[in-house]
Design an enzyme around this catalytic site. Structure first.
Site, PDB file in Angstrom:
ATOM      1  N   GLU A  78      -9.208  13.305 -13.449  1.00  0.00           N
ATOM      2  CA  GLU A  78      -9.892  14.707 -12.880  1.00  0.00           C
ATOM      3  C   GLU A  78     -11.326  14.745 -12.892  1.00  0.00           C
ATOM      4  O   GLU A  78     -12.129  15.111 -12.124  1.00  0.00           O
ATOM      5  CB  GLU A  78      -9.367  15.795 -13.955  1.00  0.00           C
ATOM      6  CG  GLU A  78      -7.660  16.179 -13.779  1.00  0.00           C
ATOM      7  CD  GLU A  78      -7.478  16.805 -12.671  1.00  0.00           C
ATOM      8  OE1 GLU A  78      -8.255  17.255 -11.691  1.00  0.00           O
ATOM      9  OE2 GLU A  78      -6.093  17.216 -12.236  1.00  0.00           O
ATOM     10  N   ASP A 212       0.563  11.789  -5.179  1.00  0.00           N
ATOM     11  CA  ASP A 212      -0.107  12.182  -4.073  1.00  0.00           C
ATOM     12  C   ASP A 212      -1.348  11.471  -3.417  1.00  0.00           C
ATOM     13  O   ASP A 212      -1.418  10.840  -2.465  1.00  0.00           O
ATOM     14  CB  ASP A 212      -0.411  13.760  -3.896  1.00  0.00           C
ATOM     15  CG  ASP A 212      -1.206  14.089  -5.396  1.00  0.00           C
ATOM     16  OD1 ASP A 212      -1.403  13.341  -6.222  1.00  0.00           O
ATOM     17  OD2 ASP A 212      -1.424  15.494  -5.369  1.00  0.00           O
ATOM     18  N   GLU A 305       4.510  26.754  -7.517  1.00  0.00           N
ATOM     19  CA  GLU A 305       4.323  25.297  -7.692  1.00  0.00           C
ATOM     20  C   GLU A 305       5.433  24.415  -7.640  1.00  0.00           C
ATOM     21  O   GLU A 305       5.139  23.248  -7.099  1.00  0.00           O
ATOM     22  CB  GLU A 305       3.872  25.500  -9.305  1.00  0.00           C
ATOM     23  CG  GLU A 305       2.988  24.325  -9.771  1.00  0.00           C
ATOM     24  CD  GLU A 305       2.034  24.202  -9.359  1.00  0.00           C
ATOM     25  OE1 GLU A 305       1.175  24.791  -8.383  1.00  0.00           O
ATOM     26  OE2 GLU A 305       0.983  23.101  -9.904  1.00  0.00           O
ATOM     27  N   GLU A 324      -3.766  22.903  -0.700  1.00  0.00           N
ATOM     28  CA  GLU A 324      -2.840  21.745   0.193  1.00  0.00           C
ATOM     29  C   GLU A 324      -2.586  22.294   1.538  1.00  0.00           C
ATOM     30  O   GLU A 324      -2.824  21.483   2.586  1.00  0.00           O
ATOM     31  CB  GLU A 324      -1.744  21.177  -0.618  1.00  0.00           C
ATOM     32  CG  GLU A 324      -2.328  20.020  -1.684  1.00  0.00           C
ATOM     33  CD  GLU A 324      -3.024  20.617  -2.893  1.00  0.00           C
ATOM     34  OE1 GLU A 324      -2.637  22.042  -3.091  1.00  0.00           O
ATOM     35  OE2 GLU A 324      -3.353  20.099  -3.833  1.00  0.00           O
ATOM     36  N   THR A 408     -10.402  13.602  -2.270  1.00  0.00           N
ATOM     37  CA  THR A 408      -9.124  14.269  -2.448  1.00  0.00           C
ATOM     38  C   THR A 408      -9.358  15.685  -3.222  1.00  0.00           C
ATOM     39  O   THR A 408      -8.721  16.599  -3.162  1.00  0.00           O
ATOM     40  CB  THR A 408      -8.184  13.645  -3.549  1.00  0.00           C
ATOM     41  OG1 THR A 408      -6.855  14.393  -3.410  1.00  0.00           O
ATOM     42  CG2 THR A 408      -8.737  13.529  -4.903  1.00  0.00           C
TER      43      THR A 408
END
Ligand code: DMJ
Length: 443
Positions: A78, A212, A305, A324, A408
């Site tokens: 992160e 992902d 989610e 997304e 991303t």
């Protein structure tokens, strides 16, 4: 800024800030690190929206206030995508828009990169999940996710090229290859791995949560740096995913060895996939998959989610303002110019306004079934969600006309003639030759 700075995030209902010391949401609070997360993550969105004076103020605040010499344990993944990526993107824009800029953000990025690099000191080369920024200890947990080990190439590759020091990209490559080499015979990866032994813990393949951005970075690192080996990694895995995971216009979780159904739940993170497919020209598959997510969006007025696609129920009931689905609408509109995606964009915007606009921003929905609200606005809402939404409609935006790639986390990096890794480091680049990925599956 008024209510939360210098904290990491704003609580948009109560109009206060939150940081690592008052985090209470378990693993979804991993991005917090007491480093003014939202400011760093969202600064380049100001440039996209033409707010150059505000961007200059944001850069000054970052230079003056942000430092990483802190006794805090952060998520390596992160912190890389949100903070290091944010610093690099703002560095590029500062060079263009701030005449007096002297590269201070790059120095901060270097400092942060060095602190994160310590987590890569595992026997496999896959980084530990967390690292202490000040002391470099890593969390004793030996498990990390596939995306957590394979989402460094863009930021670390840029850092290496900007500083002319290959150590960052070398570590990112080693981790990527270490994961790739552990693929199954049918070229699927698991979702969680032991960084010490290299053994898979979660042996299911997914394009969603936990995996992902691994695929996204293999592709985008190829596009940004023109290194073909990254594309081979992407293509080998991509073909198997389409072959084994794609059922009823959705990608399900499958056992990585037998390709049998592992779970009937899909998660909202996998809605990035149609956007990536649009990038590589797989438009037909992309549109099918995208429409499945639109159906879910229409049904719940938000994207829960996690959803059980057989029972057609929500499993994790929250909608956390994630980007997304609008990211995919953006890419699909860029490639098809079909008004359908603009219509979806309007629908998305109207839903956000009606469900989530609160006194100090926009808030997540705790439960889409009864519309109860949370009190959180994750930093990616400004960094990604609103950026893609804005760019969907602002056709002549410089980003849409120029040669850029999105990380991303939605950070904007220029595609230019970056020197190729093998050209830059050919003399001492044993890793490149030794670990050249074998596209033929192991028997
Ligand atoms: C972002 O931080 C990034 O897009 C990441 O790759 C996945 N999750 C969030 C947004 O949902």
């Amino acid at each position: 800024m008024k209510h939360a700075f210098p904290d990491d995030e704003i609580k948009p209902l109560s109009c206060t800030g939150r940081n690592l010391y008052n985090s209470n949401r378990g693993s979804i609070d991993e991005p917090l690190g007491n480093y003014s997360l939202t400011l760093v993550d969202a600064a380049d969105t100001l440039v996209v929206m033409g707010e150059i004076e505000e961007f200059k103020k944001a850069v000054q605040l970052i230079i003056k206030n942000v430092n990483f010499d802190k006794d805090v344990e952060v998520s390596v993944f992160e912190t890389n995508i949100r903070v290091l990526g944010g610093l690099l993107s703002s560095h590029f824009f500062s060079e263009t828009y701030i005449p007096e800029y002297k590269g201070e953000l790059l120095l901060l990025a270097q400092d942060l990169g060095d602190r994160l690099l310590r987590a890569f000191n595992s026997s496999t080369g896959i980084p530990y999940h967390k690292v202490n920024l000040k002391y470099g200890h890593f969390n004793q947990s030996k498990f990390t996710c596939t995306a957590c080990g394979g989402t460094f190439l863009l930021e670390f590759g840029l850092l290496s090229r900007l500083l002319n020091d290959n150590k960052y990209e070398k570590a990112a490559r080693k981790s990527l290859y270490a994961l790739y080499e552990r693929r199954s015979r049918i070229n699927l990866l698991g979702n969680m791995i032991n960084v010490k032994t290299g053994k898979w813990k979660d042996k299911y393949a997914t394009i969603g949560s936990g995996s992902d951005s691994f695929f996204e970075y293999a592709l985008k690192a190829y596009l940004l740096f023109n290194v073909k080996e990254y594309y081979i990694i992407f293509k080998v895995l991509y073909d198997s995913i389409v072959k084994y995971l794609f059922i009823f216009d959705l990608y399900l979780k499958m056992d990585m060895y037998s390709a049998s159904l592992y779970s009937k739940y899909i998660d909202t993170l996998s809605a990035f996939w149609p956007g990536m497919q649009a990038m590589i020209g797989d438009t037909e598959l992309s549109e099918k998959n995208f429409k499945s997510f639109v159906n879910l969006w229409d049904r719940y007025d938000g994207l829960p989610e996690s959803v059980d696609v057989i029972a057609f129920n929500t499993v994790d009931h929250g909608y956390y303002l994630r980007p997304e689905i609008i990211e995919s609408a953006y890419y699909l509109y860029q490639t098809t110019k079909n008004d359908y995606y603009l219509e979806f964009g309007k629908n998305f915007l109207n839903t956000l306004k009606s469900c989530c606009q609160v006194p100090c921003g926009y808030t997540s929905i705790l439960d889409v079934r009864n519309r109860t609200l949370d009190d959180r606005m994750d930093s990616y809402f400004l960094s990604e969600t609103l950026k893609y939404l804005y760019l969907l409609f602002d056709e002549n935006n410089f980003v849409n006309r120029g040669n850029y790639i999105f990380s991303t986390e939605g950070h904007i990096f220029p595609i230019k003639l970056w020197e190729r890794y093998d050209q830059l480091y050919s003399k001492n680049n044993s890793l490149f030759v030794k670990n050249y990925p074998n596209p033929v599956c192991k028997k």
